[in-house]
Write a protein that holds these residues in place. Structure first.
Motif, mmCIF file in Angstrom:
data_model
loop_
_atom_site.group_PDB
_atom_site.id
_atom_site.type_symbol
_atom_site.label_atom_id
_atom_site.label_comp_id
_atom_site.label_asym_id
_atom_site.label_seq_id
_atom_site.Cartn_x
_atom_site.Cartn_y
_atom_site.Cartn_z
ATOM 1 N N TRP A 1 -34.112 15.524 24.800
ATOM 2 C CA TRP A 1 -34.419 15.248 26.210
ATOM 3 C C TRP A 1 -33.140 15.174 27.042
ATOM 4 C CZ3 TRP A 1 -38.758 10.941 26.589
ATOM 5 C CH2 TRP A 1 -39.982 11.525 26.257
ATOM 6 N N THR A 2 -32.100 14.547 26.492
ATOM 7 C CA THR A 2 -30.828 14.452 27.221
ATOM 8 C C THR A 2 -30.241 15.836 27.471
ATOM 9 O OG1 THR A 2 -30.414 12.337 26.114
ATOM 10 C CG2 THR A 2 -28.568 13.366 27.243
ATOM 11 N N ALA A 3 -30.271 16.683 26.438
ATOM 12 C CA ALA A 3 -29.746 18.040 26.594
ATOM 13 C C ALA A 3 -30.556 18.823 27.627
ATOM 14 C CB ALA A 3 -29.772 18.758 25.247
ATOM 15 N N LEU A 4 -31.887 18.686 27.591
ATOM 16 C CA LEU A 4 -32.721 19.394 28.562
ATOM 17 C C LEU A 4 -32.480 18.876 29.978
ATOM 18 C CD1 LEU A 4 -36.105 19.639 26.620
ATOM 19 C CD2 LEU A 4 -34.477 21.475 27.083
ATOM 20 N N ALA A 5 -32.264 17.561 30.116
ATOM 21 C CA ALA A 5 -31.986 17.001 31.436
ATOM 22 C C ALA A 5 -30.736 17.622 32.037
ATOM 23 C CB ALA A 5 -31.833 15.487 31.334
ATOM 24 N N LEU A 6 -29.687 17.762 31.225
ATOM 25 C CA LEU A 6 -28.461 18.373 31.730
ATOM 26 C C LEU A 6 -28.668 19.847 32.073
ATOM 27 C CD1 LEU A 6 -27.177 15.707 30.756
ATOM 28 C CD2 LEU A 6 -25.280 17.060 29.840
ATOM 29 N N SER B 1 -26.174 8.045 9.250
ATOM 30 C CA SER B 1 -27.163 7.374 10.079
ATOM 31 C C SER B 1 -27.540 8.253 11.265
ATOM 32 C CB SER B 1 -26.609 6.034 10.583
ATOM 33 O OG SER B 1 -27.467 5.471 11.552
ATOM 34 N N LEU B 2 -28.846 8.497 11.418
ATOM 35 C CA LEU B 2 -29.301 9.281 12.563
ATOM 36 C C LEU B 2 -29.094 8.537 13.866
ATOM 37 C CD1 LEU B 2 -32.591 11.021 11.356
ATOM 38 C CD2 LEU B 2 -30.379 12.059 11.862
ATOM 39 N N ARG B 3 -29.071 7.206 13.794
ATOM 40 C CA ARG B 3 -28.795 6.433 15.011
ATOM 41 C C ARG B 3 -27.409 6.766 15.541
ATOM 42 N NH1 ARG B 3 -30.026 0.300 14.570
ATOM 43 N NH2 ARG B 3 -28.497 0.382 12.898
ATOM 44 N N VAL B 4 -26.434 6.818 14.666
ATOM 45 C CA VAL B 4 -25.068 7.120 15.091
ATOM 46 C C VAL B 4 -24.981 8.539 15.644
ATOM 47 C CG1 VAL B 4 -22.695 7.415 14.308
ATOM 48 C CG2 VAL B 4 -24.047 5.490 13.461
ATOM 49 N N VAL B 5 -25.582 9.491 14.938
ATOM 50 C CA VAL B 5 -25.480 10.893 15.348
ATOM 51 C C VAL B 5 -26.143 11.117 16.698
ATOM 52 C CG1 VAL B 5 -26.167 13.249 14.778
ATOM 53 C CG2 VAL B 5 -25.332 11.726 12.976
ATOM 54 N N THR B 6 -27.394 10.682 16.817
ATOM 55 C CA THR B 6 -28.139 10.975 18.050
ATOM 56 C C THR B 6 -27.598 10.215 19.251
ATOM 57 O OG1 THR B 6 -29.767 9.261 17.452
ATOM 58 C CG2 THR B 6 -30.241 11.524 16.783
ATOM 59 N N VAL B 7 -27.293 8.938 19.068
ATOM 60 C CA VAL B 7 -26.821 8.137 20.207
ATOM 61 C C VAL B 7 -25.425 8.576 20.633
ATOM 62 C CG1 VAL B 7 -26.198 5.814 20.946
ATOM 63 C CG2 VAL B 7 -28.276 6.167 19.619
ATOM 64 N N ALA B 8 -24.543 8.864 19.679
ATOM 65 C CA ALA B 8 -23.183 9.272 20.038
ATOM 66 C C ALA B 8 -23.184 10.601 20.791
ATOM 67 C CB ALA B 8 -22.321 9.373 18.780
ATOM 68 N N ILE B 9 -23.968 11.564 20.315
ATOM 69 C CA ILE B 9 -24.016 12.867 20.997
ATOM 70 C C ILE B 9 -24.657 12.726 22.366
ATOM 71 C CG2 ILE B 9 -24.950 15.204 20.891
ATOM 72 C CD1 ILE B 9 -24.749 15.071 17.863
ATOM 73 N N ALA B 10 -25.732 11.931 22.453
ATOM 74 C CA ALA B 10 -26.385 11.728 23.747
ATOM 75 C C ALA B 10 -25.440 11.047 24.731
ATOM 76 C CB ALA B 10 -27.657 10.900 23.568
ATOM 77 N N ALA B 11 -24.673 10.054 24.269
ATOM 78 C CA ALA B 11 -23.722 9.378 25.145
ATOM 79 C C ALA B 11 -22.675 10.368 25.665
ATOM 80 C CB ALA B 11 -23.043 8.231 24.407
ATOM 81 N N ALA B 12 -22.198 11.253 24.783
ATOM 82 C CA ALA B 12 -21.245 12.272 25.223
ATOM 83 C C ALA B 12 -21.857 13.167 26.291
ATOM 84 C CB ALA B 12 -20.790 13.108 24.022
ATOM 85 N N MET B 13 -23.142 13.485 26.136
ATOM 86 C CA MET B 13 -23.814 14.308 27.140
ATOM 87 C C MET B 13 -23.925 13.579 28.473
ATOM 88 S SD MET B 13 -26.897 16.172 25.057
ATOM 89 C CE MET B 13 -26.555 17.283 23.689
ATOM 90 N N PHE B 14 -24.177 12.278 28.425
ATOM 91 C CA PHE B 14 -24.242 11.515 29.678
ATOM 92 C C PHE B 14 -22.886 11.516 30.381
ATOM 93 C CE2 PHE B 14 -28.233 9.591 28.103
ATOM 94 C CZ PHE B 14 -28.982 9.671 29.260
ATOM 95 N N TYR B 15 -21.796 11.400 29.617
ATOM 96 C CA TYR B 15 -20.472 11.471 30.230
ATOM 97 C C TYR B 15 -20.234 12.849 30.858
ATOM 98 C CZ TYR B 15 -19.158 7.075 27.947
ATOM 99 O OH TYR B 15 -19.093 5.765 27.553
ATOM 100 N N ILE B 16 -20.657 13.902 30.158
ATOM 101 C CA ILE B 16 -20.519 15.252 30.716
ATOM 102 C C ILE B 16 -21.355 15.393 31.976
ATOM 103 C CG2 ILE B 16 -20.988 17.690 30.281
ATOM 104 C CD1 ILE B 16 -20.379 17.154 27.322
ATOM 105 N N ALA C 1 -24.708 4.628 31.518
ATOM 106 C CA ALA C 1 -25.701 4.839 30.463
ATOM 107 C C ALA C 1 -25.022 5.232 29.158
ATOM 108 C CB ALA C 1 -26.703 5.913 30.896
ATOM 109 N N GLY C 2 -24.040 6.135 29.229
ATOM 110 C CA GLY C 2 -23.315 6.523 28.023
ATOM 111 C C GLY C 2 -22.573 5.364 27.392
ATOM 112 N N THR C 3 -21.908 4.550 28.225
ATOM 113 C CA THR C 3 -21.170 3.403 27.710
ATOM 114 C C THR C 3 -22.099 2.369 27.095
ATOM 115 O OG1 THR C 3 -19.401 3.726 29.326
ATOM 116 C CG2 THR C 3 -19.582 1.543 28.332
ATOM 117 N N ALA C 4 -23.223 2.105 27.757
ATOM 118 C CA ALA C 4 -24.180 1.134 27.222
ATOM 119 C C ALA C 4 -24.720 1.591 25.869
ATOM 120 C CB ALA C 4 -25.329 0.932 28.211
ATOM 121 N N LEU C 5 -25.015 2.870 25.748
ATOM 122 C CA LEU C 5 -25.518 3.389 24.476
ATOM 123 C C LEU C 5 -24.479 3.229 23.372
ATOM 124 C CD1 LEU C 5 -27.294 6.639 25.712
ATOM 125 C CD2 LEU C 5 -28.404 4.637 24.698
ATOM 126 N N LEU C 6 -23.236 3.567 23.655
ATOM 127 C CA LEU C 6 -22.186 3.449 22.640
ATOM 128 C C LEU C 6 -21.944 1.984 22.267
ATOM 129 C CD1 LEU C 6 -19.514 6.074 23.759
ATOM 130 C CD2 LEU C 6 -21.153 6.246 21.890
#
Length: 300
Positions: free
Chosen positions: A47-52, A96-111, A147-152
């Motif tokens: 969803w994050t990728a599609l939003a961007l 951990s899928l939590r680490v993978v998904t949240v970290a990548i999504a946070a990077a997308m929010f920063y972008i 949002a990215g910072t809060a997720l991380l």
């Protein structure tokens, strides 16, 4: 997109509204398809990728309706990540899928925060804001980066051992402050300062009570000493326009060291340790020409 152009001057208000609504319908069906097709831990990330992608399409085609759809999808993605991904930690191949998904999504929010154009929703008038030409929705890039910072930060809280959470927050804060300064991004600097304050508060709830040993030294000695070093460095390099934050960070470092000595030394030697810190602060203040450190030495 093409219906209003094909209809031209014959397009009624209803037809124009329907064409605009189609963007929302398409985005909604796209998000729903992802929701039903993918495993639950991957939905928020996609969803994050599609939003961007939708937002970027709106910028390139200059369609404000697509921009609204993209930002709405980003909001749904952030809620999904907070409600689902941060609560569960299934692993795939030992990761951990939590680490993978949240970290990548946070990077997308920063972008996404960097891709938002200041005037993509038009310019406010002087009557609206009191400042002519000031862009509307100035908070939108900051909302993405927050949002990215809060997720991380929440991911770190869930994944890192209890004694290392404060240090991990401080390291993330240091990265945010440095990147924020280099990009002249004040929200990133503010986020870094917020995490530093949270890490300082956590010292007195978790770090000082940690009994774990790292070899011959305690985890408390390592984490609190590194935190103090980060506070001093961030305070020393702080911008001149934030004098109060600079003072606070310097005091955070000294207070952290005082508390660490109180817990690390036996009772009879605590005052001696504080006296040594007094001398160190005094000479550091003279060497670096920071009267603030001299004042701290007198207080200690």
């Amino acid at each position: 997109r093409y219906a209003p152009r094909l209809l031209g001057e014959d397009a009624t208000e209803t037809e124009l509204a329907a064409a605009t609504i189609c963007y929302g319908a398409g985005t909604g069906f796209l998000l729903a398809a992802v929701w039903f097709a993918l495993p639950y831990m991957w939905v928020g990330l996609v969803w994050t990728a599609l939003a961007l992608l939708v937002s970027e399409a709106g910028r390139r085609t200059k369609e404000k309706a697509l921009l609204v759809c993209g930002h709405g999808a980003a909001l749904l993605a952030a809620v999904r990540l907070l409600a689902i991904n941060l609560q569960y930690a299934p692993a795939i191949h030992g990761v951990s899928l939590r680490v993978v998904t949240v970290a990548i999504a946070a990077a997308m929010f920063y972008i996404g925060a960097r891709r938002i154009q200041p005037a993509e929703f038009g310019n406010a008038t002087e009557k609206d804001t009191g400042q002519a030409g000031k862009p509307v929705l100035l908070w939108l890039p900051a909302a993405y980066s927050w949002a990215g910072t809060a997720l991380l930060a929440l991911m770190v809280w869930n994944e890192v051992t209890n004694a290392a959470v404060g240090l991990a927050w401080a390291l993330l804060a240091l990265a945010l402050v440095e990147v924020g300064r280099s990009l002249a991004d004040r929200p990133l600097v503010a986020q870094g300062h917020t995490l530093l304050v949270l890490s300082f508060a956590r010292i007195f709830f978790a770090d000082l009570n940690a009994d774990k040993m790292l070899g011959i030294v305690s985890a408390r000695l390592v984490t609190v000493a590194l935190l103090a070093a980060i506070y001093y460095y961030t305070g020393y390099t702080a911008e001149e326009r934030t004098p109060k934050m600079r003072t606070a960070l310097m005091w955070f470092g000294t207070t952290a060291l005082l508390a660490m000595l109180r817990f690390e030394l036996i009772t009879e030697w605590v005052a001696v340790g504080w006296a040594v810190l007094t001398v160190a602060l005094y000479f550091a203040g003279r060497k670096l020409e920071l009267p603030m450190l001299n004042h701290q030495a007198y207080a200690v």
